[in-house]
Design a protein around this motif. Structure first.
Motif, mmCIF file in Angstrom:
data_model
loop_
_atom_site.group_PDB
_atom_site.id
_atom_site.type_symbol
_atom_site.label_atom_id
_atom_site.label_comp_id
_atom_site.label_asym_id
_atom_site.label_seq_id
_atom_site.Cartn_x
_atom_site.Cartn_y
_atom_site.Cartn_z
ATOM 1 N N THR A 164 40.361 48.739 19.501
ATOM 2 C CA THR A 164 39.623 47.791 18.233
ATOM 3 C C THR A 164 39.270 46.818 19.114
ATOM 4 O OG1 THR A 164 41.709 47.032 17.942
ATOM 5 C CG2 THR A 164 41.498 49.046 16.880
ATOM 6 N N ARG A 165 38.630 45.901 18.181
ATOM 7 C CA ARG A 165 38.062 44.568 18.745
ATOM 8 C C ARG A 165 39.230 43.739 18.978
ATOM 9 N NH1 ARG A 165 33.715 42.514 20.818
ATOM 10 N NH2 ARG A 165 34.992 41.066 22.151
ATOM 11 N N LYS A 166 40.356 43.760 18.068
ATOM 12 C CA LYS A 166 41.615 42.788 18.422
ATOM 13 C C LYS A 166 42.138 43.007 19.700
ATOM 14 C CE LYS A 166 41.075 39.894 15.090
ATOM 15 N NZ LYS A 166 40.736 38.499 15.348
ATOM 16 N N GLU A 167 42.262 44.569 19.893
ATOM 17 C CA GLU A 167 42.924 45.139 21.226
ATOM 18 C C GLU A 167 42.078 44.716 22.450
ATOM 19 O OE1 GLU A 167 44.848 49.026 18.804
ATOM 20 O OE2 GLU A 167 42.964 49.267 20.225
ATOM 21 N N PHE A 168 41.083 44.721 22.331
ATOM 22 C CA PHE A 168 40.028 44.389 23.707
ATOM 23 C C PHE A 168 40.253 42.960 23.698
ATOM 24 C CE2 PHE A 168 36.309 42.325 25.725
ATOM 25 C CZ PHE A 168 36.305 43.222 26.691
ATOM 26 N N ASP A 169 40.010 42.050 22.569
ATOM 27 C CA ASP A 169 40.471 40.666 22.669
ATOM 28 C C ASP A 169 41.848 40.163 23.446
ATOM 29 O OD1 ASP A 169 38.178 40.091 21.833
ATOM 30 O OD2 ASP A 169 38.529 39.478 19.951
ATOM 31 N N LEU A 170 42.654 40.989 22.994
ATOM 32 C CA LEU A 170 44.200 40.829 23.805
ATOM 33 C C LEU A 170 43.994 41.295 25.104
ATOM 34 C CD1 LEU A 170 47.242 40.307 23.134
ATOM 35 C CD2 LEU A 170 47.089 42.766 22.496
ATOM 36 N N ASN A 197 36.891 31.753 34.215
ATOM 37 C CA ASN A 197 38.113 32.873 34.252
ATOM 38 C C ASN A 197 37.998 34.051 35.119
ATOM 39 O OD1 ASN A 197 39.119 31.481 31.899
ATOM 40 N ND2 ASN A 197 37.476 32.423 30.649
ATOM 41 N N PHE A 198 36.973 34.400 35.506
ATOM 42 C CA PHE A 198 36.785 35.471 36.561
ATOM 43 C C PHE A 198 35.980 35.207 37.766
ATOM 44 C CE2 PHE A 198 36.446 36.852 31.920
ATOM 45 C CZ PHE A 198 38.022 37.255 31.736
ATOM 46 N N VAL A 205 35.912 42.669 35.761
ATOM 47 C CA VAL A 205 37.377 42.007 36.107
ATOM 48 C C VAL A 205 38.219 43.542 36.427
ATOM 49 C CG1 VAL A 205 39.093 40.639 35.787
ATOM 50 C CG2 VAL A 205 37.064 40.295 34.700
ATOM 51 N N ARG A 206 38.986 43.419 37.790
ATOM 52 C CA ARG A 206 39.664 44.760 37.943
ATOM 53 C C ARG A 206 41.410 44.057 38.154
ATOM 54 N NH1 ARG A 206 34.900 45.515 40.544
ATOM 55 N NH2 ARG A 206 33.869 47.614 39.799
ATOM 56 N N ILE A 207 42.242 44.650 37.738
ATOM 57 C CA ILE A 207 43.645 44.575 37.734
ATOM 58 C C ILE A 207 44.343 45.761 38.090
ATOM 59 C CG2 ILE A 207 45.823 43.546 37.111
ATOM 60 C CD1 ILE A 207 44.227 41.392 35.438
ATOM 61 N N GLY A 208 44.775 46.168 39.126
ATOM 62 C CA GLY A 208 45.383 47.555 39.443
ATOM 63 C C GLY A 208 44.252 48.501 39.145
ATOM 64 N N GLU A 209 44.886 49.506 38.231
ATOM 65 C CA GLU A 209 43.600 50.644 37.663
ATOM 66 C C GLU A 209 42.801 50.143 36.524
ATOM 67 O OE1 GLU A 209 47.178 53.821 37.758
ATOM 68 O OE2 GLU A 209 47.471 51.915 36.875
ATOM 69 N N PHE A 260 44.904 38.659 28.034
ATOM 70 C CA PHE A 260 46.061 38.920 29.104
ATOM 71 C C PHE A 260 45.258 38.784 30.590
ATOM 72 C CE2 PHE A 260 48.887 41.504 25.911
ATOM 73 C CZ PHE A 260 49.902 40.611 26.240
ATOM 74 N N VAL A 261 44.345 39.636 30.711
ATOM 75 C CA VAL A 261 43.517 39.636 32.195
ATOM 76 C C VAL A 261 43.203 38.049 32.487
ATOM 77 C CG1 VAL A 261 43.127 42.155 32.094
ATOM 78 C CG2 VAL A 261 41.490 40.399 31.588
ATOM 79 N N SER A 262 42.841 37.312 31.645
ATOM 80 C CA SER A 262 42.289 36.150 31.808
ATOM 81 C C SER A 262 43.557 35.050 32.158
ATOM 82 C CB SER A 262 41.721 35.285 30.896
ATOM 83 O OG SER A 262 40.491 36.059 30.272
ATOM 84 N N ASN A 263 44.881 35.503 31.884
ATOM 85 C CA ASN A 263 46.143 34.842 31.896
ATOM 86 C C ASN A 263 47.082 35.644 32.910
ATOM 87 O OD1 ASN A 263 45.687 32.142 30.209
ATOM 88 N ND2 ASN A 263 44.916 33.794 29.324
#
Length: 225
Positions: free
Chosen positions: A151-157, A120-121, A127-131, A161-164
């Protein structure tokens, strides 16, 4: 990250799932060839950990099915100590790595993270995207050097997103990624909007751009403005 554990030894399967969940992974599980085939045809996984010897069929055919469908899923084969031919065959048909039983769960975790970084990376630990900067292994994220409290779910989300990045992700695919097999217990998918709203707000409050775009009628896309 959402992973699938295909293992017919009940105690081992439960141990792997429990350990990886503690490490922050969302885990689905299957204990025979038929149920494993159904899951890989129904859901998208970041990685599949598959035993070669399964009731009803061979784990090698699971690997072949994933490769025939041009899947981006990482694959780790696990099998008995004396199965050298299976190891060679598994790697030849497209598996990313191989573990011999018995193994330490910490080693499986390390191999899994390594496969995910490569897949994935491009092998990057950061992994950096913009800022936005994300460290998958330690579940840390920041915006322009300012740590994000997620939160754990927010980080997973965010990781999903960054993986896709630049791909449209439907609400259903996000829900499946975050909840796995437990999605059937949910009354609605409204929680997806709530998590996205909170993640977007935290990134903006930290000084970042609005990276999450709503694609009306389709889903959401993570893009560098």
């Amino acid at each position: 990250m959402k992973v699938l554990i295909i293992e017919d030894e009940q105690a081992l399967k439960e141990s792997i799932v429990a350990y990886l969940q503690q490490e922050g992974f969302t885990c689905d599980a299957a204990d025979d060839f038929r149920s494993a085939k159904l899951k890989i045809s129904s859901y998208q996984y970041a990685c599949v950990v598959v035993d070669i010897t399964l009731p009803g069929g061979s784990g090698l055919n699971i690997v072949r099915s994933l490769k025939e469908n041009d899947s981006d899923t990482g694959i780790i084969i696990i099998s008995a100590k004396n199965a050298l031919d299976d190891k060679i065959t598994g790697l030849e048909v497209g598996a990313d790595d191989y573990l011999t039983k018995p193994f330490h769960l910490s080693e499986l975790n390390a191999r899994l993270k390594s496969v995910l970084r490569r897949r994935n990376f491009n092998g990057q630990k950061v992994v950096r995207i913009g800022e936005v900067e994300v460290i998958p292994d330690s579940a840390e994220a920041s915006v322009a050097g300012k740590p994000l409290t997620l939160t754990r779910k927010e980080f997973d989300l965010l990781l999903y997103f960054v993986s896709n990045r630049n791909r449209v992700l439907t609400k259903e695919s996000i829900a499946e990624y975050l909840w796995g097999d437990h999605i059937e217990m949910l009354d609605s998918l409204d929680f997806v909007y709530t998590h996205i709203k909170n993640l977007r707000r935290k990134i903006i409050e930290a000084g970042g751009e609005d990276y999450i775009q709503t694609v009306y009628g389709l889903g959401y896309k993570f893009m560098c403005p």
